[in-house]
Design an enzyme around this catalytic site. Structure first.
Site, short mmCIF file in Angstrom:
data_model
loop_
_atom_site.label_atom_id
_atom_site.label_comp_id
_atom_site.label_asym_id
_atom_site.label_seq_id
_atom_site.Cartn_x
_atom_site.Cartn_y
_atom_site.Cartn_z
N CYS B 140 -61.06 33.31 20.85
CA CYS B 140 -59.92 34.08 21.38
C CYS B 140 -59.65 35.35 20.59
CB CYS B 140 -58.68 33.19 21.46
SG CYS B 140 -58.35 32.22 19.99
N TYR B 141 -60.20 35.46 19.39
CA TYR B 141 -60.06 36.68 18.57
C TYR B 141 -61.46 37.09 18.11
CZ TYR B 141 -55.03 35.90 18.37
OH TYR B 141 -53.71 35.74 18.69
#
Lengths: 136, 402
Positions: B140-141
């Protein structure tokens, strides 16, 4: 009249190898006390001296230096206080060997007397705000 | 006579509150007496401006595209280390943080020309700061590297949070050894060649409310040129310190944890500071209003430098080795005269805290209150007092046997 002044001599590269200061004693009967001296290879020499003698000889000696190409500054002009960074805390007062910083006990402001300054540079590092600057 | 904070605030709103600073109140009370002065004066403003090491800032830089998780990565602001161990876009920079390549004290004494305190000063001054970050990357990052300019006006939050400020009293530092030493109390010359102290004395917030009757958690204060709040008691808060008859502690005592929005602060009152041979820190301006709720409160605010005693400590041996030996107790009136006498020796004194700037802070706060811009606040909770049993402890080391 005897005068005594602290001055900074800047020797251009071409003069570094000539015994100029020697002439101050021999030809002009001046006394001097060297407080700082440095030579940067191929660039210039710098000398901080206290020069003492009678006014007539002093003036002649200074003229000789200038005519030779030496640039002269009075010492006080070299150490400056950046007023926008100074908070007048007082950390400089006790580190200065000549007591050039003085606390006004009424206003609690610190004054800097550049005529007492010998440009040793101690205050530059002692000042927590780095407000003292050296400009040779 | 007893007034309430609400009554004083009503006067502030109407523009007729009487506000004086903690230096002015001394003369007024002397002239008019405690009773009359307590009726006439509503607020006494205090101030202090000195290096306060336990200071720092939280910054939320906003999310980049693609997103990067700073937490658990490494982040630098102008090459100075930050603490990136919170959520993805949050950082903390402490006043003592240094660039990785700063020689520290390997070249002794280290100069410490630029560190966390200086980054904070640049930020509040509105200057661009270079952020460089590396992260490990997640689903997600995904981003692993980020290099960008940031500016205080663009970041989501910049919050000054100082775990310990405004120490109520402090040591006077001397050096008994025969060589120069470099300390957080400045350069100390051998054989007691000088004595350094750091306080605004009679103007200092906690000296004017020694039992923390009005200064408590949640109150509004002047912090770094903006408005801040007391968040908590400061670390090492020591209400149990010995005190004089009128309640003035004679050792380091109470402390405050302060918090405030850095976006309204100014680099006039948050200044990056370098202590030769010691490290980087931040000079912080703090001002606190004391409501004159009673004659007793007024009496506290009339404390003078002559009433405040500080311990003289040897920083060459006693301080580093946790020895409790005190060479003498001297008053701030003596310290401020420029000389003290210890063991028969006359020693020049110097302050690391600026009294003239502390006066300025107390006057700015006075103006804010007089103009109705700053109302007084009731503590949400009192700070731990003399009966709290709170006392800082030294570390009790327990050897780890593998």
């Amino acid at each position: 009249m005897i005068v005594s002044k602290k001055i900074v001599l800047h020797f251009p590269g071409r003069l570094v190898e000539r015994p100029i200061v020697y002439h101050l004693i021999k030809d002009y009967d001046l006394e001097f006390n060297i407080m700082k001296a440095s030579i940067i290879p191929d660039e210039e020499g710098l000398m901080v001296i206290e020069l003492r003698g009678n006014q007539v000889n002093y003036d002649k000696g200074i003229k000789f230096l200038k005519d030779t190409g030496v640039r002269i500054q009075s010492l006080g002009q070299n150490v400056l206080r950046n007023e926008s960074r100074c908070t007048h805390c007082g950390a400089c007062i006790t580190v200065c060997p000549t007591r050039a910083f003085k606390l006004d006990t009424e206003t609690r402001l610190i004054s800097f007397d550049d005529t007492k300054c010998i440009a040793c540079g101690l205050c530059l590092k002692a000042c927590p705000l780095r407000a003292m600057e050296l400009h040779f | 006579m007893p007034k309430t904070i609400e009554e004083i605030n009503e006067k502030i709103r109407k523009g007729n509150a009487v506000v004086v600073n903690a230096e002015e109140i001394i003369g007024i009370a002397k002239e008019k007496g405690i009773k009359k002065t307590a009726q006439e004066v509503d607020v006494v403003t205090t101030g202090t401006f000195g290096p306060m090491c336990s200071s720092g800032a939280f910054i939320n830089i906003g999310h980049s595209n693609p997103r990067i998780k700073l937490g658990g990565g490494r982040v630098y602001l102008d090459d100075v280390q930050t603490y990136a161990a919170l959520a993805a876009a949050d950082l903390f920079i402490g006043a003592n943080a240094l660039p990785d390549d700063d020689p520290r004290n390997r070249i002794y004494p280290g100069e410490f020309n630029f560190g966390g305190g200086h980054v904070i000063e640049k930020l509040v001054d509105g200057k661009d700061i270079r952020l460089t970050a590396t992260a490990y990357g997640t689903d997600c990052y995904p981003r692993k590297k980020l290099e960008t300019w940031i500016n205080i006006k663009d970041v989501n939050e910049a919050v000054l949070f100082n775990p310990r400020n405004a120490y109520q009293n402090y040591n006077v530092a001397v050096n008994l050894s025969n060589k120069i030493i470099y300390t957080y109390m400045g350069i100390l010359k051998p054989n007691m060649g000088n004595a350094n102290y750091s306080t605004s004395g009679q103007l200092s917030p906690l000296f004017n409310d020694p039992y923390y009757k009005t200064i408590g958690i949640g109150i509004k204060v002047f912090l770094g040129g903006g408005i801040g709040f007391v968040a908590w008691q400061g670390t090492q808060h020591n209400p149990a310190a010995p005190r004089t008859e009128r309640g003035v502690p004679t050792r380091g005592a109470g402390t405050l944890a302060l918090i405030g929005d850095m976006k309204q602060m100014s680099s006039d009152w948050l200044i990056g500071t370098s202590m030769l041979g010691y490290g980087c820190t931040l000079t912080v301006g703090v001002g606190i209003p004391i409501p004159v709720l009673s004659e007793e409160m007024l009496e506290y605010t009339t404390v003078t430098d002559a009433d405040i005693l500080a311990p003289v400590i040897d920083y060459s041996s006693a301080y580093p080795h946790m020895e409790t030996e005190i060479l003498a107790e001297v008053s701030y009136a003596q310290l401020k005269s420029g000389w003290i006498v210890i063991r028969g020796k006359q020693i020049p004194t110097a302050s690391l805290s600026s009294y003239s700037r502390a006066i300025k802070i107390s006057n700015i706060l006075k103006e804010w209150i007089q103009n109705g811009k700053f109302l007084l606040t009731q503590p949400v909770e009192a700070l731990p007092g003399i009966d709290s049993g709170i006392k800082p402890k030294p570390l009790k080391e327990r050897p780890i046997v593998e």
